[in-house]
Design an enzyme around this catalytic site. Structure first.
Site, mmCIF file in Angstrom:
data_model
loop_
_atom_site.group_PDB
_atom_site.id
_atom_site.type_symbol
_atom_site.label_atom_id
_atom_site.label_comp_id
_atom_site.label_asym_id
_atom_site.label_seq_id
_atom_site.Cartn_x
_atom_site.Cartn_y
_atom_site.Cartn_z
ATOM 1 N N SER A 136 0.864 -1.165 0.000
ATOM 2 C CA SER A 136 0.000 0.000 0.000
ATOM 3 C C SER A 136 0.905 1.221 0.000
ATOM 4 O O SER A 136 1.731 1.386 0.897
ATOM 5 C CB SER A 136 -0.864 -0.050 1.264
ATOM 6 O OG SER A 136 -1.555 1.158 1.438
ATOM 7 N N LYS A 162 -1.122 -1.029 -4.241
ATOM 8 C CA LYS A 162 -2.311 -0.197 -3.996
ATOM 9 C C LYS A 162 -1.859 1.240 -3.837
ATOM 10 O O LYS A 162 -0.892 1.527 -3.137
ATOM 11 C CB LYS A 162 -3.009 -0.722 -2.747
ATOM 12 C CG LYS A 162 -3.783 0.269 -1.920
ATOM 13 C CD LYS A 162 -4.675 -0.460 -0.940
ATOM 14 C CE LYS A 162 -4.670 0.197 0.426
ATOM 15 N NZ LYS A 162 -5.539 -0.529 1.369
ATOM 16 N N LYS A 164 -2.843 5.079 -2.749
ATOM 17 C CA LYS A 164 -3.790 5.946 -2.051
ATOM 18 C C LYS A 164 -4.138 7.107 -2.980
ATOM 19 O O LYS A 164 -3.244 7.669 -3.640
ATOM 20 C CB LYS A 164 -3.160 6.491 -0.769
ATOM 21 C CG LYS A 164 -2.904 5.423 0.283
ATOM 22 C CD LYS A 164 -4.200 4.957 0.934
ATOM 23 C CE LYS A 164 -3.919 3.921 2.022
ATOM 24 N NZ LYS A 164 -5.163 3.405 2.605
ATOM 25 N N ASP A 189 -7.147 3.303 -3.397
ATOM 26 C CA ASP A 189 -7.878 3.378 -2.128
ATOM 27 C C ASP A 189 -8.049 4.846 -1.749
ATOM 28 O O ASP A 189 -7.068 5.556 -1.527
ATOM 29 C CB ASP A 189 -7.083 2.640 -1.035
ATOM 30 C CG ASP A 189 -7.811 2.603 0.306
ATOM 31 O OD1 ASP A 189 -8.973 3.062 0.371
ATOM 32 O OD2 ASP A 189 -7.211 2.103 1.281
ATOM 33 N N GLU A 216 -11.133 1.107 -3.968
ATOM 34 C CA GLU A 216 -11.461 0.856 -2.564
ATOM 35 C C GLU A 216 -12.016 2.106 -1.894
ATOM 36 O O GLU A 216 -11.424 3.183 -1.986
ATOM 37 C CB GLU A 216 -10.168 0.376 -1.866
ATOM 38 C CG GLU A 216 -10.337 -0.038 -0.414
ATOM 39 C CD GLU A 216 -9.026 -0.559 0.193
ATOM 40 O OE1 GLU A 216 -8.095 -0.937 -0.561
ATOM 41 O OE2 GLU A 216 -8.924 -0.567 1.434
ATOM 42 N N ASP A 241 -13.995 -0.990 2.538
ATOM 43 C CA ASP A 241 -13.102 -1.153 3.681
ATOM 44 C C ASP A 241 -13.819 -0.560 4.906
ATOM 45 O O ASP A 241 -14.522 -1.283 5.641
ATOM 46 C CB ASP A 241 -11.754 -0.457 3.377
ATOM 47 C CG ASP A 241 -10.773 -0.429 4.543
ATOM 48 O OD1 ASP A 241 -11.140 -0.847 5.651
ATOM 49 O OD2 ASP A 241 -9.620 0.037 4.368
ATOM 50 N N LYS A 265 -10.456 -6.559 7.407
ATOM 51 C CA LYS A 265 -9.383 -6.185 8.327
ATOM 52 C C LYS A 265 -9.715 -6.771 9.686
ATOM 53 O O LYS A 265 -10.804 -6.525 10.220
ATOM 54 C CB LYS A 265 -9.286 -4.671 8.468
ATOM 55 C CG LYS A 265 -8.436 -4.027 7.397
ATOM 56 C CD LYS A 265 -8.220 -2.559 7.637
ATOM 57 C CE LYS A 265 -7.591 -1.966 6.387
ATOM 58 N NZ LYS A 265 -7.641 -0.513 6.373
ATOM 59 N N GLY A 293 -4.568 -4.060 5.892
ATOM 60 C CA GLY A 293 -3.684 -3.875 7.040
ATOM 61 C C GLY A 293 -3.826 -2.498 7.642
ATOM 62 O O GLY A 293 -4.462 -1.603 7.067
HETATM 63 O O1 OSB Z 1 -7.257 2.020 4.180
HETATM 64 O O2 OSB Z 1 -6.133 0.240 4.066
HETATM 65 C C1 OSB Z 1 -6.304 1.373 4.528
HETATM 66 C C2 OSB Z 1 -3.302 2.199 6.759
HETATM 67 C C3 OSB Z 1 -3.890 3.016 7.703
HETATM 68 C C4 OSB Z 1 -5.230 3.324 7.570
HETATM 69 C C5 OSB Z 1 -5.974 2.808 6.513
HETATM 70 C C6 OSB Z 1 -5.383 1.957 5.587
HETATM 71 C C7 OSB Z 1 -4.013 1.688 5.696
HETATM 72 C C8 OSB Z 1 -3.278 0.884 4.723
HETATM 73 C C9 OSB Z 1 -2.101 0.125 5.254
HETATM 74 O O3 OSB Z 1 -3.513 0.900 3.537
HETATM 75 C C10 OSB Z 1 -1.836 -1.165 4.577
HETATM 76 C C11 OSB Z 1 -0.773 -1.963 5.305
HETATM 77 O O4 OSB Z 1 -0.863 -2.174 6.530
HETATM 78 O O5 OSB Z 1 0.169 -2.392 4.639
HETATM 79 MG MG MG Z 2 -8.488 0.982 2.778
#
Ligand code: OSB
Ligand code: MG
Length: 371
Positions: A136, A162, A164, A189, A216, A241, A265, A293
């Protein structure tokens, strides 16, 4: 089994690379490690992976500590149970506070699978010996910085990335990555950052043409209707999510066709018992799932690897190696990815050794709750 004592250890670790989502930026993380002592003296570990601030969900590190100390640990301690689902049941009277619940739930699963002498993955019904991991990537200062990050992780062997996104950092950034890495599986995401507006739908339609594996959480967590309207307009699967906090939310998603993939999660759903139930429900409905995660330290990361070994987790999980985030992890050895694949531990319980000396070196606070 019976849990007689619970220690809540707030541990702070620096991130190797600061991480920005649509809501905030961070350069270190504080997670609460849960050390549960059973009546036979055995120890189970769990992790509360709540962010420090209430921008992902309503929880914070401090709310998790308060609720664990005052409500959750007292409800669980001193009660005999034979399966960790019963521990989840004891905690269910408390509304919400899923991250806090997950910490104790993981510790209960660790204790119970260790007592049976089986790896946590097998106790959960997992069938895989290794799981595919994706990375991510946060919002970077520039597209060049983003391409450097993608290149670094693709070079490390990760085949799924992924990105953001947020308003102003979306179509252009994604197109640049698609052009430079046409063979990498990419998804985006938004962490709920888009309003339900015509402009946002234009952005989503433009993303729809980019061959993404999924989009996402485009809209606010409770806005299932906006998500359903978008899913009706685009071919790319919408993945939820933040919207999916309980198994009932999967029913809502299915009933409205508000998404076609679920990010499960462990933390967001309140633990492994809930995550497993969510997996079973999604599989029965023909919906693919993957494990998201929260930048977990090694304990939560090991729980994520274990749940990812269940058969319905068919899309790579956010269970990258510990080294993506931390120079040194709280477990030895750390979680390692080889060519984007993480081995599922074969030792009993969580199957990892907690480095208590390192935990103590990075300790911010400790609360011991006794029956
Ligand atoms: O939306 O998946 C999410 C981290 C903090 C808050 C929200 C998210 C995330 C991640 C981390 O995308 C993914 C990881 O732990 O590798
Ligand atoms: Mg997410």
């Amino acid at each position: 089994m019976r849990i007689d004592e619970v220690s809540l250890l707030t541990v702070r670790l620096p991130l190797r690379h600061s991480f920005q989502t649509s809501s905030h930026r961070k350069s270190f993380l504080r997670h609460v490690l849960v050390r549960a002592v059973a009546s036979d003296g055995s120890i189970g570990w769990g992790e509360v992976a709540s962010p420090s601030d209430p921008y992902y969900s309503a929880e914070t590190v401090e709310t998790a500590l308060l609720v664990l100390e005052r409500y959750l640990a007292p409800r669980v301690m001193g009660v005999e149970w034979s399966h960790p689902d019963e521990v989840a049941g004891l905690m269910s009277k408390v509304r919400g506070h899923e991250f806090a619940k997950a910490g104790l739930d993981i510790a209960a699963w660790d204790l119970s699978s260790a007592a049976q002498g089986v790896p946590l993955s097998r106790a959960l019904g997992g069938t895989r010996e290794s799981v595919e991991a994706g990375v991510s990537l946060g919002i970077e200062p520039s597209i060049d910085d983003l391409l450097t990050e993608v290149s670094r992780h693709v070079g490390d062997g990760y085949g799924r990335v992924k990105l953001k996104i947020m308003p102003g950092w979306d179509v252009e950034a994604v197109a640049a990555v698609r052009r430079a890495f046409p063979d990498v599986v990419v998804h985006v995401d938004a962490n709920g950052a888009y309003p339900d507006s015509a402009d946002a739908r234009d952005v989503m339609r433009a993303l729809d043409g980019q061959g993404l594996a999924m989009i996402e959480q485009p809209f606010a967590p409770r806005d299932f209707l906006a998500s359903a309207r978008l899913q009706a307009e685009i071919d790319t699967p919408v993945c939820l999510d933040e919207s999916i906090v309980a198994v009932h939310d999967i029913e809502t998603m299915l009933a409205l066709d508000a998404g076609r993939v679920v990010n499960i999660k462990v933390s967001r759903m309140g633990g492994l018992s809930a995550a497993r139930e969510a997996h079973d429900r999604a599989v029965a409905a023909g919906i693919p799932v993957w494990c998201g995660g929260m930048h977990e330290f090694g304990i939560g990361r090991a729980a994520n690897v274990a749940i990812s070994s269940l058969p319905g987790f068919t899309y790579p999980s956010d269970v990258s190696g510990s080294d993506k985030y931390y120079a040194r992890d709280v477990i030895v050895p750390p979680v390692v990815a080889h060519s984007g694949v993480v081995a599922v531990p074969t030792a009993s319980g969580l199957g990892v050794v907690v480095d208590e000396a390192f935990v103590r070196e990075n300790l911010e606070a400790e609360t011991v709750v006794t029956a």
